[in-house]
Motif scaffolding. Sequence first.
Motif, PDB file in Angstrom:
ATOM      1  N   PRO A   1      22.343  28.750 116.979  1.00  0.00           N
ATOM      2  CA  PRO A   1      23.115  28.168 115.858  1.00  0.00           C
ATOM      3  C   PRO A   1      23.903  26.918 116.262  1.00  0.00           C
ATOM      4  O   PRO A   1      24.050  25.995 115.457  1.00  0.00           O
ATOM      5  N   VAL A   2      24.406  26.892 117.493  1.00  0.00           N
ATOM      6  CA  VAL A   2      25.125  25.709 117.984  1.00  0.00           C
ATOM      7  C   VAL A   2      24.166  24.526 118.064  1.00  0.00           C
ATOM      8  O   VAL A   2      24.488  23.409 117.632  1.00  0.00           O
ATOM      9  N   ASP A   3      23.005  24.783 118.606  1.00  0.00           N
ATOM     10  CA  ASP A   3      21.977  23.752 118.746  1.00  0.00           C
ATOM     11  C   ASP A   3      21.591  23.191 117.371  1.00  0.00           C
ATOM     12  O   ASP A   3      21.558  21.975 117.167  1.00  0.00           O
ATOM     13  N   GLN A   4      21.330  24.080 116.429  1.00  0.00           N
ATOM     14  CA  GLN A   4      20.902  23.663 115.096  1.00  0.00           C
ATOM     15  C   GLN A   4      22.009  22.940 114.346  1.00  0.00           C
ATOM     16  O   GLN A   4      21.763  21.955 113.626  1.00  0.00           O
TER      17      GLN A   4
ATOM     18  N   TRP B   1      21.811  11.968 116.335  1.00  0.00           N
ATOM     19  CA  TRP B   1      22.514  11.121 117.301  1.00  0.00           C
ATOM     20  C   TRP B   1      23.619  11.852 118.068  1.00  0.00           C
ATOM     21  O   TRP B   1      23.800  11.630 119.276  1.00  0.00           O
ATOM     22  N   LEU B   2      24.351  12.722 117.416  1.00  0.00           N
ATOM     23  CA  LEU B   2      25.442  13.422 118.088  1.00  0.00           C
ATOM     24  C   LEU B   2      24.902  14.358 119.172  1.00  0.00           C
ATOM     25  O   LEU B   2      25.402  14.366 120.310  1.00  0.00           O
ATOM     26  N   ALA B   3      23.899  15.146 118.822  1.00  0.00           N
ATOM     27  CA  ALA B   3      23.300  16.074 119.780  1.00  0.00           C
ATOM     28  C   ALA B   3      22.647  15.318 120.931  1.00  0.00           C
ATOM     29  O   ALA B   3      22.727  15.735 122.094  1.00  0.00           O
ATOM     30  N   THR B   4      22.015  14.195 120.626  1.00  0.00           N
ATOM     31  CA  THR B   4      21.349  13.400 121.665  1.00  0.00           C
ATOM     32  C   THR B   4      22.356  12.847 122.669  1.00  0.00           C
ATOM     33  O   THR B   4      22.138  12.916 123.888  1.00  0.00           O
ATOM     34  N   ILE B   5      23.449  12.296 122.178  1.00  0.00           N
ATOM     35  CA  ILE B   5      24.460  11.701 123.061  1.00  0.00           C
ATOM     36  C   ILE B   5      25.110  12.763 123.952  1.00  0.00           C
ATOM     37  O   ILE B   5      25.165  12.617 125.179  1.00  0.00           O
ATOM     38  N   ILE B   6      25.594  13.835 123.342  1.00  0.00           N
ATOM     39  CA  ILE B   6      26.283  14.877 124.110  1.00  0.00           C
ATOM     40  C   ILE B   6      25.314  15.584 125.056  1.00  0.00           C
ATOM     41  O   ILE B   6      25.607  15.784 126.237  1.00  0.00           O
ATOM     42  N   GLY B   7      24.150  15.958 124.523  1.00  0.00           N
ATOM     43  CA  GLY B   7      23.165  16.674 125.330  1.00  0.00           C
ATOM     44  C   GLY B   7      22.663  15.854 126.507  1.00  0.00           C
ATOM     45  O   GLY B   7      22.516  16.368 127.629  1.00  0.00           O
ATOM     46  N   SER B   8      22.408  14.576 126.294  1.00  0.00           N
ATOM     47  CA  SER B   8      21.889  13.721 127.358  1.00  0.00           C
ATOM     48  C   SER B   8      22.923  13.533 128.469  1.00  0.00           C
ATOM     49  O   SER B   8      22.584  13.531 129.655  1.00  0.00           O
ATOM     50  N   PHE B   9      24.188  13.371 128.091  1.00  0.00           N
ATOM     51  CA  PHE B   9      25.247  13.204 129.085  1.00  0.00           C
ATOM     52  C   PHE B   9      25.380  14.465 129.944  1.00  0.00           C
ATOM     53  O   PHE B   9      25.482  14.392 131.174  1.00  0.00           O
ATOM     54  N   ILE B  10      25.346  15.634 129.293  1.00  0.00           N
ATOM     55  CA  ILE B  10      25.429  16.903 130.029  1.00  0.00           C
ATOM     56  C   ILE B  10      24.203  17.077 130.917  1.00  0.00           C
ATOM     57  O   ILE B  10      24.314  17.527 132.071  1.00  0.00           O
TER      58      ILE B  10
ATOM     59  N   LYS C   1      22.414  19.380 115.755  1.00  0.00           N
ATOM     60  CA  LYS C   1      21.256  18.554 115.422  1.00  0.00           C
ATOM     61  C   LYS C   1      21.208  18.194 113.941  1.00  0.00           C
ATOM     62  O   LYS C   1      20.498  17.265 113.550  1.00  0.00           O
ATOM     63  N   SER C   2      21.970  18.912 113.128  1.00  0.00           N
ATOM     64  CA  SER C   2      21.970  18.621 111.686  1.00  0.00           C
ATOM     65  C   SER C   2      22.702  17.314 111.373  1.00  0.00           C
ATOM     66  O   SER C   2      22.540  16.747 110.287  1.00  0.00           O
ATOM     67  N   VAL C   3      23.496  16.841 112.330  1.00  0.00           N
ATOM     68  CA  VAL C   3      24.179  15.547 112.164  1.00  0.00           C
ATOM     69  C   VAL C   3      23.186  14.469 112.575  1.00  0.00           C
ATOM     70  O   VAL C   3      22.966  14.212 113.758  1.00  0.00           O
ATOM     71  N   GLN C   4      22.563  13.827 111.604  1.00  0.00           N
ATOM     72  CA  GLN C   4      21.501  12.881 111.933  1.00  0.00           C
ATOM     73  C   GLN C   4      21.357  11.769 110.903  1.00  0.00           C
ATOM     74  O   GLN C   4      21.860  11.871 109.793  1.00  0.00           O
ATOM     75  N   THR C   5      20.662  10.731 111.337  1.00  0.00           N
ATOM     76  CA  THR C   5      20.292   9.641 110.437  1.00  0.00           C
ATOM     77  C   THR C   5      18.865   9.890 109.957  1.00  0.00           C
ATOM     78  O   THR C   5      18.130  10.669 110.553  1.00  0.00           O
ATOM     79  N   SER C   6      18.469   9.223 108.895  1.00  0.00           N
ATOM     80  CA  SER C   6      17.155   9.494 108.304  1.00  0.00           C
ATOM     81  C   SER C   6      16.000   8.938 109.130  1.00  0.00           C
ATOM     82  O   SER C   6      14.895   9.470 109.084  1.00  0.00           O
TER      83      SER C   6
END
Length: 355
Positions: free
Chosen positions: A130-133, A74-83, A136-141
């Motif tokens: 490494p930043v990408d990974q 969720w964190l990567a999706t929110i930040i990445g999508s906004f950018i 993306k490690s912050v996620q829900t199941s």
Amino acid sequence: MLYMIATGLLCGALLGFVMQRGRFCLTGGFRDMYLAKDHRMFYALLIAIAVQSIGVYALIQFGVFEFSAGGFSWLATIIGSFIFGIGIVLAGGCATGTWYRAGEGLLGSWIALFGYMFMSAVMKTGFLAPVDQSMKSVQTSSNSIAETTGINVWFWVAIFTAIVLWIVVRELKKPKVAIPALKPKRTGLSHLLFEKRWHPFFTAVLVGLIALLAWPLSAGTGRVFGLGITTPSANILQFSVTGDMQYINWGVFLVLGIFLGSFIAAKGSKEFRFRMPDVKTGISSFIGGNLMGFGASLAGGCSIGNGLVMTAMMTWQGWISLLFIILGTWTASYFVFVRPRTKKKTVVSDTAVTA
């Protein structure tokens, strides 16, 4: 390999042709929602999502292939999508739009495309991996809306389809704006393919069907997914640099097909011509392309991979990504289009008062 090349190019060429002729531009659509209060292209996207969703889940129901939504970063999706949303405004087109505009001869899109491919590759296998990974490690199941809610996916598909049908009926009932009709220069199929103005909703149905077709064609090569632009674009650059055949897959031929299909459509409709951007536009395109590559890689998809495909699969990633892509587009539109206009009016007003 022959099957991969033929089906990838075919699917991509169909998509490129349809998007070019139908002017299916999600960047312009998201931007117009904010600037012109025009929601037609957004509604067209919803139609394409609905068509694909019904078709893909029918194929899954009949056992053609299996699909797992996996976890939700969720964190990567929110930040990445906004950018990514900011990037597509600066680049003048989203990932797919950049490919098909490049096929029209728009050199600014070539510049944006290179930046997009470069940064996507850097994010996937370069020094930013490494930043990408890590993000993306912050996620829900669970990424699936159906699994999270415990309600069958067909319920969500049915509700969404009903909403889309209601929107379509309401829009089609609105009074049509009279547009002076030009005398056709062609007849028959040539007129329909290369001259007649396509309705956004008609284009959306075709895009949805092509998105549906991509699933079984891609699954036939072992890639169980639909349309995807970011990873294949990065793969082209990675293969060009390393020569490693592991980067050659169905998606690579899909994006090359988009370019080919758009070129055919542009040549057939006499819209192809090389157009060189000015320096300011060229710089903006390159910066936008890099932001697109960074954002789409981080979010796990672009306006097609997330906004069209993962939404159709009824995932949190798809719908939350779409929301933040739109918010990013609106934010960039304010600073690129609205604020300069407001400041200009203020300067003119102040000058008039002083005089």
